[in-house]
Design an enzyme around this catalytic site. Structure first.
Site, PDB file in Angstrom:
ATOM      1  N   CYS A 357      18.984 -25.598  23.301  1.00 46.12           N
ATOM      2  CA  CYS A 357      18.838 -24.225  22.786  1.00 46.12           C
ATOM      3  C   CYS A 357      20.001 -23.321  23.196  1.00 46.12           C
ATOM      4  CB  CYS A 357      17.562 -23.587  23.322  1.00 46.12           C
ATOM      5  SG  CYS A 357      16.068 -24.516  23.076  1.00 46.12           S
TER       6      CYS A 357
HETATM    7  O1  KQY Z   1      15.734 -21.564  21.217  1.00 46.40           O
HETATM    8  C1  KQY Z   1      15.023 -21.080  22.035  1.00 46.40           C
HETATM    9  N1  KQY Z   1      14.245 -21.840  22.749  1.00 46.40           N
HETATM   10  C2  KQY Z   1      15.017 -19.598  22.200  1.00 46.40           C
HETATM   11  C3  KQY Z   1      13.964 -19.058  23.062  1.00 46.40           C
HETATM   12  C4  KQY Z   1      14.111 -17.582  23.268  1.00 46.40           C
HETATM   13  C5  KQY Z   1      13.286 -17.126  24.409  1.00 46.40           C
HETATM   14  C6  KQY Z   1      13.473 -15.691  24.722  1.00 46.40           C
HETATM   15  N2  KQY Z   1      12.757 -15.357  25.918  1.00 46.40           N
END
Ligand code: KQY
Length: 365
Positions: A357
């Site tokens: 991510c």
């Molecule tokens: O891609 C992702 N896992 C983004 C998560 C965003 C979390 C914000 N607290």
């Protein structure tokens, strides 16, 4: 560089798979106090470990805000493969706010700059505002001097798609059909965007992603290709785990799917770690500690599938869990040409995601 009114596929571009040769990896530097506990210091240490692990295999560019530029530069000093640049952002999720790179196979690279609304905009999005994040892809494209394709009115995050590079795309209905992304578009219209911008032909829709994933079930935390015709799916045999039915429904879809070349899919099962929770005593000021309706701490969406493929390496989060070893061994079997490097993943997990991510690969054109 110019913004194109045409679409990548029409111009001969396609999204290569993550295992294709890469020029560099992009990421961002954590600082946001409502995402990262204790002044983001534990998160910064976790990012340093991830960035240094990636840099063993190739160049990494780290975007840091003006105020964090010197701190990031100091913490990441001494490795010629790491450069820190000033790049304004709202948080660290380069996979989602960064560009999706496409190539034409003849030496050209381009960037798809999706509309970004922080995983849901004003209907359940994860932070306001997301203006700086929404400019990250444009800035990366300009730094790399590549043409940029925008998608006005079409929201997508890079973590919600995986491709095999041979015409097949994996995604989840939970995310792409969520009313807080593109409520004005039908499933068929969304597929048109994916076909036109990524040059895919077959789209495999898994019903859901991991339980309690803040992104509305991003595919990159749940299932990915390991090569054409083979996928790796999160798995649990524990019937009491809320992921149990999610894993089974996904398996059913995968087992009846054919990819763009007409192949049946081989499905490898990746065990999920034992349930992980944000615990006040353990994680200090960590966010996400709101107890659920049963008074239990909130379950974190921990997953070994949230790994990054780099040139010659697999960078995978570990959770200090007995399954860490099985995960490493399975990845080593699935990627015999790669070195598997496990890096502590809990601190990034507390922020709501993991290594895949927070990174974005730039393929070699
Ligand atoms: O891609 C992702 N896992 C983004 C998560 C965003 C979390 C914000 N607290």
């Amino acid at each position: 560089m110019s913004v194109r009114a045409s679409k990548p596929r029409a111009d001969g571009f396609f999204m290569p798979p993550e295992w294709a040769p890469q020029t560099q990896i992009w990421t961002l530097w954590p600082e946001r106090p409502d995402s990262w506990r204790d002044g983001a210091l534990p998160a910064q240490a976790a990012f340093v470990a991830v960035i240094r692990a990636i840099a063993r295999f190739g160049p990494v560019t780290v975007g840091a805000s003006q105020t964090q530029f010197q701190n990031a530069s100091q913490q990441l000093a001494g490795d010629a493969n790491i450069r820190v640049i000033e790049l304004s952002n709202d948080d660290v999720w380069m996979r989602d706010c960064g560009p999706t790179f496409v190539i034409d196979g003849k030496g050209q690279l381009a960037a798809v700059d999706w509309e970004f609304n922080a995983w849901g905009g004003h209907e359940g999005g994860l932070y306001p505002s997301w203006d700086l994040d929404n400019q990250v892809a444009q800035k990366v494209a300009q730094l790399e001097r590549v043409r940029r394709y925008t998608t006005p009115g079409f929201v997508l995050e890079g973590g919600s798609i995986h491709v095999d590079g041979e015409g097949t795309l994996l995604t989840t209905a939970e995310c792409l059909l969520h009313p807080n992304r593109n409520p004005h578009l039908s499933q068929a219209e969304i597929e048109h965007y994916l076909r036109d911008y990524l040059a895919v032909d077959t789209i495999i829709w898994l019903p859901e992603g991991m339980y309690n994933d803040e992104t509305n079930g991003h595919i990159d935390n749940f299932c990915c290709f390991v090569r054409p015709g083979e996928v790796l799916l999160c798995w649990t045999d524990d019937e009491t785990d809320p992921n149990y039915s999610r894993c089974r429904s996904a398996l059913e879809v995968l087992e009846r799917s054919r990819d763009a070349r007409g192949r049946e899919l081989v499905v490898h099962r990746m065990p999920i770690p034992a349930p992980q929770y944000a615990i006040l005593e353990r994680d200090g000021g960590a966010l996400g500690q709101v107890p659920d309706e049963n008074g239990q701490p909130e379950r974190l969406a921990a997953s070994y599938v949230n790994f990054l493929i780099v040139n010659g390496g697999i960078i995978v989060p570990g959770f200090d869990d007995p399954q860490d070893r099985s995960a490493r061994e399975l990845l080593a079997t699935l990627f015999p040409e790669h070195e598997v490097v496990m890096v502590p993943g809990r601190e990034i997990l507390l922020g709501g995601g993991n290594i895949h991510c927070v990174t974005q690969q730039q393929p070699s054109p």
